[in-house]
Write a protein that holds these residues in place. Structure first.
Motif: not given
Length: 526
Positions: A420-421, A509-517, A390-392, A324-326
């Motif tokens: 990225g998507m 998108a950066l929040v989504g990057a954190a969720v990947t952890a 994506m964030a970049t 959903g975030i992406a």
């Protein structure tokens, strides 16, 4: 654009998700993911997989383009291609339409209305397919899709235009789910991956030619013809498919519709609509529809998504949340790219639409990359890298608001973001199936669809609120003034409104990057 990547090449391993509602050139995550044999519908029920005997052998049942399946395959691919073409065409024509109807302040609503309506229609279509087979919802969806295009094309004000987009969303939600169920019933299991792979291929050509055709029509004949001409094109694939469709089994798979799930989806869609309405008028009175919307959305979404989704619990809940975030962050930014290029940099509708074409192609490349077997052990890292890309990309877009920076920086950024998507959306589908037991794949796939659609609705709506709050609602008037002064380029003075959208979506998108952890379940060793 919505939910879901139509260009997913990993069709043999990914769970079902519906086609993205027609919106921007690069469909949102809620597009066509590949589905396993015996495709699932939107509510997670198994489709009636065709027999695996291959028919009579030879050319009859040997391939999806053999004599037995050729007409059906060509018809299905034609429908998907038209939806893809409409997606790129609408994105190209939308800035001109919004300005012509004096409704730039409702620009984001024209996109999110589609997703809101399709969220409900997906749940309805899944139940309808289970009870009556895929043909009735397929034809009803095509009719609604065409009717919505006509309403939008003939609209005399922006609210009517938005209403047409909502009707179109109902049609899109009905069509895509019924197409997947149709594949599950009409084709033997060994041919289903090939059919679903053709869905991916069906997006490539429209993504390339759609902006050029739509931009030319918009500039020479008017934006209305972009909407009014597409319903006529739908008649050809229907004529090709009809004889084959009549042979599809129509047996019932459930005695009655699951009305509870339909009502939950309706409540979420209604609540999201109220929240979007409240967001367009930043006044105290807007708190009433906003509170009503939250009261509908929150409890119903909690019942539709896995427990722990909104606190990013490890494993499956985080996979669903990340999708959903992406989807939402990418679409929330992409929806405003053509408007920015037209009003701030003076590009034509054609040039603005073409700036997103590269993202559509690299999305497919990203899907292909993640499907390589040697990269399987690194899937979570691939998704993390995809979210950072994506964030970049989103953060690079507002550089085009500076006169000293060439406008083509947007095209470069979207090439990066599209790749990225492709990594994130397709990998999310694979992870969901990996983390689901045999009896959970259907319901979890349905949750993924809900997350995609909800992400699109919420974050596109948020983009619209930010755009209006920072003064973007008057961007059309500013652009008209620049034209009257003879300026062919940017400088309407609303750069801050666009920048607010891109900064916010890059942050999401950066929040989504954190969720990947948190994608790997706690029971697995890193």
């Amino acid at each position: 654009m919505t939910a879901l990547d139509p260009r997913d090449t990993d069709v043999a391993d990914s769970p079902l998700a519906p086609l993205a509602p027609p919106a921007p050139v690069t469909p949102p995550a809620a597009a066509l993911d590949g589905a396993p044999a015996g495709a699932l519908d939107s509510d997670g029920h198994g489709g009636h997989g065709g027999s695996d005997d291959g028919g009579d052998g030879g050319d009859d049942g040997g391939s999806v383009l053999g004599r037995r399946y050729r007409a059906l395959t060509l018809g299905i691919v034609s429908v998907v291609s038209l939806i893809a073409f409409e997606a790129s065409a609408v994105n190209t024509a939308m800035p001109v339409a919004a300005r012509a109807l004096d409704g730039v302040e409702l620009y984001a609503y024209a996109f999110s209305a589609y997703f809101t309506a399709s969220l409900f229609a997906m749940a309805l279509s899944g139940e309808w397919c289970d009870r009556r087979g895929p043909l009735a919802p397929l034809f009803a969806g095509i009719a609604a899709f065409g009717a919505g295009l006509v309403v939008s094309g003939a609209a005399q004000n922006m609210w009517t235009f938005v209403g047409g987009r909502a009707v179109q969303g109902i049609g899109g939600g009905l069509v895509i789910v019924s197409l997947y169920v149709l594949v599950g019933r009409a084709y033997p299991q060994r041919l289903q991956p090939a059919v679903l792979a053709s869905f991916s291929a069906a997006w490539v050509l429209p993504v390339i030619v759609g902006p050029l055709v739509a931009g030319t029509v918009t500039e020479r004949a008017g934006w209305r013809w972009v909407f009014l001409s597409i319903p006529v094109l739908i008649l050809l694939p229907l004529a090709v498919m009809l004889p084959a469709l009549r042979k599809v089994e129509r047996g019932l798979t459930s005695p009655a519709m699951n009305r509870r799930r339909i009502l939950l989806a309706l409540a979420v869609a209604s609540g999201a609509g109220l929240l979007q309405y409240a967001g367009q008028d930043l006044a105290w009175v807007s708190l009433v529809p906003a509170a009503a919307g939250l009261a509908l959305v929150v409890p119903c979404v909690l019942r539709l998504l896995p427990r722990g989704t909104f606190r990013a619990a490890r494993g499956l809940p985080s996979v669903v949340l990340l999708r959903g975030i992406a989807a939402g962050s990418f679409l929330g930014a992409e929806s405003f790219v053509p408007l920015m290029l037209v009003t701030e940099r003076g590009l034509s509708a054609t040039e603005a639409g073409l700036s997103l074409t590269g993202g559509g192609l690299t999305w497919a490349l990203g899907s292909y990359t993640q499907s390589r077997p040697r990269l399987e052990p690194h899937r979570e890292r691939l998704m993390s890298a995809g979210m950072v890309l994506m964030a970049t990309a989103i953060a690079l877009v507002p550089l085009a608001l500076l006169d000293s920076v060439p406008a083509w920086v947007v095209a470069v950024a979207w090439v990066i973001g599209g790749y990225g998507m492709g990594l994130v959306i397709s990998s999310g589908s694979v992870l969901l199936l990996k983390l689901s037991g045999p009896d959970e794949a259907g319901s979890n796939s349905a949750s993924l669809q809900v997350s995609d659609a909800l992400g699109n609705i919420t974050l596109v709506g948020l983009s619209g609120v930010l755009f209006v709050a920072f003064g973007g609602g008057s961007v059309a008037a500013g652009h008209a003034g620049a034209e009257a002064a003879g300026s062919a380029s940017a400088g309407t003075g609303h750069a801050g409104a666009f920048a607010a959208v891109y900064v916010a979506m890059a942050a999401v998108a950066l929040v989504g990057a954190a969720v990947t952890a948190r994608l790997r379940p706690v029971t697995e060793k890193s």
